[in-house]
Structures are given as structure tokens and as C-alpha cells.
Design an enzyme around this catalytic site. Sequence first.
Site, PDB file in Angstrom:
ATOM      1  N   ASP A 190     -48.777 -39.051   4.473  1.00 61.94           N
ATOM      2  CA  ASP A 190     -47.697 -38.219   5.417  1.00 61.94           C
ATOM      3  C   ASP A 190     -47.879 -36.327   4.471  1.00 61.94           C
ATOM      4  OD1 ASP A 190     -45.810 -38.165   7.281  1.00 61.94           O
ATOM      5  OD2 ASP A 190     -44.663 -38.461   4.873  1.00 61.94           O
ATOM      6  N   MET A 191     -48.972 -35.859   4.247  1.00 59.58           N
ATOM      7  CA  MET A 191     -48.605 -34.422   3.395  1.00 59.58           C
ATOM      8  C   MET A 191     -48.227 -33.678   4.656  1.00 59.58           C
ATOM      9  SD  MET A 191     -52.001 -35.749   1.387  1.00 59.58           S
ATOM     10  CE  MET A 191     -52.034 -33.941   0.854  1.00 59.58           C
TER      11      MET A 191
END
Length: 414
Positions: free
Chosen positions: A300-301
Site C-alpha cells: 500500500d505504498m
Amino acid sequence: MVMMMPNVSVLNVNLYGETIGTLTNVGGDRTLFAFTDAYINDTNRPTLGLSFKDEFGTLTTDFRNYQTRVMPFFSNLLPEGHLRKYLAERAAVNPEREFYLLWALGNDLPGAITITPADGEMWPVDIDEDRIRRNDDHHENALRFSLAGVQLKFSAITDAAGGLTIPATGAGGSWIVKLPSREYDGVPENEFSMMKLAAMMGMNVPAIDLVSLDAIKNVPAGIEQLGKDAFVIERFDRLPGGGRVHIEDFAQIFGVYAERKYKQASMRNIAQVIAAEGSTEDLVEFVRRLTFSMIIGNGDMHLKNWSLIYPDRRHVSLAPAYDFVSTIPYLPEDGTGLNISRSKAFTDFNVDELSHFAVKAAIPKKMVLDTARDTIAAFQETWANEAANLPMSRDVRTAIEGHMTTVPIMDELG
């Protein structure tokens, strides 16, 4: 009956409590932003955002208008997805009409920005003011829950008894409370564990805790069926006395709407900005967090999970870390969200990819590889000594341990 909108409505954009610009609805649901002359002429003005500077560092003052939505910088102050719809309904505002959503939620936005109606402006006629007046708690809820994000988060303050409560007036508590997920089990425990690991490894992490839902007042009914604990993190954009610290995320910096947060730019683009605007320490910290996220399988970067902060109101530093979650247990085929340099696959995170990242970002390759090596060593030691003591589930721990063996750089530099 069809309600008519006013031809022109004006919202003040305030930075540290001073009006520095306006958002004007110029009719036809078109919105235009403009700086005030005082802000433009102030040689010591605080920085609103890097996207408002041109390639020579000069303030940009000419902007186009936007239909229905506001420009990306301001759009990214608003919540996304289900949370946006929830808040919009509570405030009796159409979630697609961002000008009016900013009007409703503008007192508790991320950073040092507030957005308020200009002098003499009343609520637009198609916002049901009578409904708000009849049930004022709806409006207060909209204000208190206005932080940007997808997962249900609340601005909260610590009460005298040591528990957590949602502030009744909504004006900027000092904590963010993140409730259990409807889709995935154990997310608060997962995030607490990953953030705790990062702190143990020396990364810049705000104060965090894992608290029982019983200790939090005014949470939505039925939320306890999803889990027993919530993750809480101290807001680094708020000061103990209630003051605000300005921040901006990289979706704002790159002028990208939130729905494009996985599709525009790359990790090396972020590194280029940090190298140009921040310090060497910021760059080292960025590589440290990047390597850590690859090791734990954090997919989820995206651009909104990296931010800059303005400690002196003018110059940036890398903001403290947030939203470290191992997504691998839930999405085994996940990637990093953004390309590192050429690839977003965890299995491609090797010395060659990291070297390419450094060269293309024009940052010292030796510094990047040395930082990655030190991060791997720190992770291996901390994981061996502390993983069993953290509240992540056995499934999460097992998934991370299996994932580590698929990340090539662990063998190359470990």
C-alpha cells in the site's frame, strides 16, 4: 423542487490561520483558486505546497478552473471512497461537489490548512441547512471525521481518564483512531506491529498504541463485531497546544487526484523530490522505509502514504512514518503499489533494481545500498528478538516470514 445554486461563492484558504488565497465557485460548478496579493508579495511567506513552485522556485500564480472538482492539491485534503460518502451524507453535501465538501469539512483538514466561508457567505441553498439545524450532531460528525483516507479514521483526543474519545466539536484532536477493517481481519494489530517494528529499528514513528474499542467513546454502532481493538497514532500535524504543522502528501506534490495515487510517478520520483528539497538524512530515512516495506510485504505504498512536513513553515523534511501494514497476508499476489524504478514486484527488489533506482534518481548509489544493507540487518535482529512479542496474528507472522524468502535483496545484502 430543483434548488438553484448561487452564481458565485467564495471560500477562504487559510494557512496557519491567515488567509492566503480563495477558492471561488464561478458558476456552472466551476472552481478557481487564486492567491491573495498579500501572500504573493510576502517574501517570507510560508510554503503552501511544492506544486505551487515552478522549476526556478518562483511562486506560480496562474491557475485554470476545474469542473465539479477542485484542483488536485485541495481535492487531496478530502477523504476518499466510502468515508467520503459517509461524511458527505452526514453534512448533507453531494460527495462529487468538492467545493461544498471542503466548505463542510474545512475546519479539520490535514496540515495547517483550514477552509472557511468568506465574510457574509451563507451555506449554499441546496445544502439542507434546516436539516443540519434540526440535527446538529450530523454536522459536527462531519467536522470531527474529516481526515483524508479510506479506512475509517477519527480525529480523537485523550480524555482525563486516559481513554480516547471523539471530540464533540470536531476541531482537530491530537490522535487518529483507526478502527477494524470490514474486509480484512486483524488490520489494527497488523499495523501496530509493523509500526512498532519500524520504531524499534530507529525509524521516525509517531507515538502509537493499540487500544480496546471499549476505551473509545462514540464509535459507530456494531463496529465491535469486526474486532476488539483499534490502532491509534499521534497526529504529527498537530502541536500539544492545539497549533498546526503543515504537511502535504505526494499526490498533492505531483498534482495527482487520489484515484491516480497508484498510477502516477514512482519511488524514484519521490526520491528525486526529497533529494532536491530535503536533507541527506531525509533521503536515508526514505530508503530505510522503502526497504522495510519491501521486507514486510507492504503493498500500500502509494503517493498518499508518503508526506513532507514543514517544521519551520518554509522548508520541508520527510514527515514521520505512517500506514505501515503488511498486505501480503491479505493479498498474496500484491506488489508495491508504485514502481521502485522499473518494477513494482517484490520479487524484483534486488541490488540491480535498487542501483537503477539510485542512478535514475541521481542520488548516491553507495548510500542507497549501504542504507538497504543496514536496514536488512536491523530488521533481521529485531524480527528475531521481538516478532513473537507483537500482537500480529500467527497468520500474519507466517506470511511475512514466507515473503522474506522471496525478496532477493535479503540474500544479496543480508
